[in-house]
Design a protein around this motif. Sequence first.
Motif, mmCIF file in Angstrom:
data_model
loop_
_atom_site.group_PDB
_atom_site.id
_atom_site.type_symbol
_atom_site.label_atom_id
_atom_site.label_comp_id
_atom_site.label_asym_id
_atom_site.label_seq_id
_atom_site.Cartn_x
_atom_site.Cartn_y
_atom_site.Cartn_z
ATOM 1 N N ASP A 160 4.052 -7.448 -9.369
ATOM 2 C CA ASP A 160 2.730 -7.675 -8.796
ATOM 3 C C ASP A 160 2.564 -9.172 -8.576
ATOM 4 O OD1 ASP A 160 0.052 -7.806 -8.107
ATOM 5 O OD2 ASP A 160 -0.665 -6.676 -9.841
ATOM 6 N N LEU A 184 -4.542 -2.746 -4.636
ATOM 7 C CA LEU A 184 -3.316 -2.033 -4.266
ATOM 8 C C LEU A 184 -2.140 -2.968 -4.013
ATOM 9 C CD1 LEU A 184 -4.819 0.633 -1.853
ATOM 10 C CD2 LEU A 184 -4.408 0.788 -4.312
ATOM 11 N N ASN A 195 -8.391 -6.990 -10.766
ATOM 12 C CA ASN A 195 -7.428 -6.029 -10.227
ATOM 13 C C ASN A 195 -7.189 -4.811 -11.106
ATOM 14 O OD1 ASN A 195 -7.218 -7.855 -8.196
ATOM 15 N ND2 ASN A 195 -5.213 -8.619 -8.774
ATOM 16 N N CYS A 196 -7.739 -4.809 -12.304
ATOM 17 C CA CYS A 196 -7.568 -3.670 -13.210
ATOM 18 C C CYS A 196 -8.921 -3.189 -13.704
ATOM 19 C CB CYS A 196 -6.713 -4.055 -14.417
ATOM 20 S SG CYS A 196 -4.972 -4.249 -14.031
ATOM 21 N N TYR A 225 0.833 -1.199 0.000
ATOM 22 C CA TYR A 225 0.000 0.000 0.000
ATOM 23 C C TYR A 225 0.871 1.253 0.000
ATOM 24 C CZ TYR A 225 -4.430 -2.472 0.764
ATOM 25 O OH TYR A 225 -5.547 -3.245 0.625
ATOM 26 N N GLN A 265 -9.645 5.606 -2.797
ATOM 27 C CA GLN A 265 -9.181 5.716 -4.163
ATOM 28 C C GLN A 265 -10.355 6.016 -5.082
ATOM 29 O OE1 GLN A 265 -8.593 1.012 -4.286
ATOM 30 N NE2 GLN A 265 -7.637 1.947 -6.037
ATOM 31 N N ASP A 325 -1.653 5.685 -10.845
ATOM 32 C CA ASP A 325 -2.017 4.401 -11.462
ATOM 33 C C ASP A 325 -3.033 3.620 -10.639
ATOM 34 O OD1 ASP A 325 -0.186 5.008 -13.444
ATOM 35 O OD2 ASP A 325 1.384 3.718 -12.630
ATOM 36 N N THR A 326 -3.123 3.919 -9.357
ATOM 37 C CA THR A 326 -4.080 3.239 -8.479
ATOM 38 C C THR A 326 -5.251 4.147 -8.109
ATOM 39 O OG1 THR A 326 -2.832 3.908 -6.521
ATOM 40 C CG2 THR A 326 -2.344 1.715 -7.431
ATOM 41 N N SER A 384 2.304 1.641 -3.369
ATOM 42 C CA SER A 384 1.236 2.132 -4.246
ATOM 43 C C SER A 384 1.073 3.636 -4.107
ATOM 44 C CB SER A 384 -0.097 1.448 -3.917
ATOM 45 O OG SER A 384 -0.040 0.075 -4.171
ATOM 46 N N PHE A 389 -5.122 0.413 -11.610
ATOM 47 C CA PHE A 389 -5.086 -0.745 -10.730
ATOM 48 C C PHE A 389 -6.137 -0.544 -9.648
ATOM 49 C CE2 PHE A 389 -0.567 -0.665 -12.156
ATOM 50 C CZ PHE A 389 -0.584 -1.872 -12.826
#
Length: 153
Positions: A102, A123, A110-111, A9, A59, A19-20, A12, A120
């Motif tokens: 990953d 995380l 997950n995406c 995390y 997020q 990206d997350t 991330s 993503f």
Amino acid sequence: DILKTNQSYALSFKELKSDTGLLYLHLHPTTSPHQIISLLDPLCIPHQISLDEIGFAIQKKATPLYSQLLKWKAENNEQAAKKGISQLIHFLIKRCQRGIGDDDPLLRTNCGFCNDEPMFIDLGPFFWDPSIKDPKNYIPEIMRITTSLKIWL
């Protein structure tokens, strides 16, 4: 384990924030003035939770990958679907080129896409590995993790 999760995390937030879609990360108990919130469980029973006492991440909301592809299909927007798949592949390559691996690269869960950009949703478990920067290492990985997408398509 909780240490690996927290490390993922933190990675991330530090390296993959955009990206997350991470907006806020709170990993450890604090005494800061977070609120007490009320969450409903599946039976609609409310539970009061002090945000100071738990770890959490906030997020941006993403549409899961396959749901987004089906949406584009329903809209007869083949161009958007092709562009999205291409963006996703470049997105995965970019993660590898930054030396981030990953351990759970399941694209289906997950995406996703947020404002038509890949993201993503999960995380982690992300980890540092400089050897991933080498195309001879990440190209087979990209091929492996996109196999289920190719089959689904």
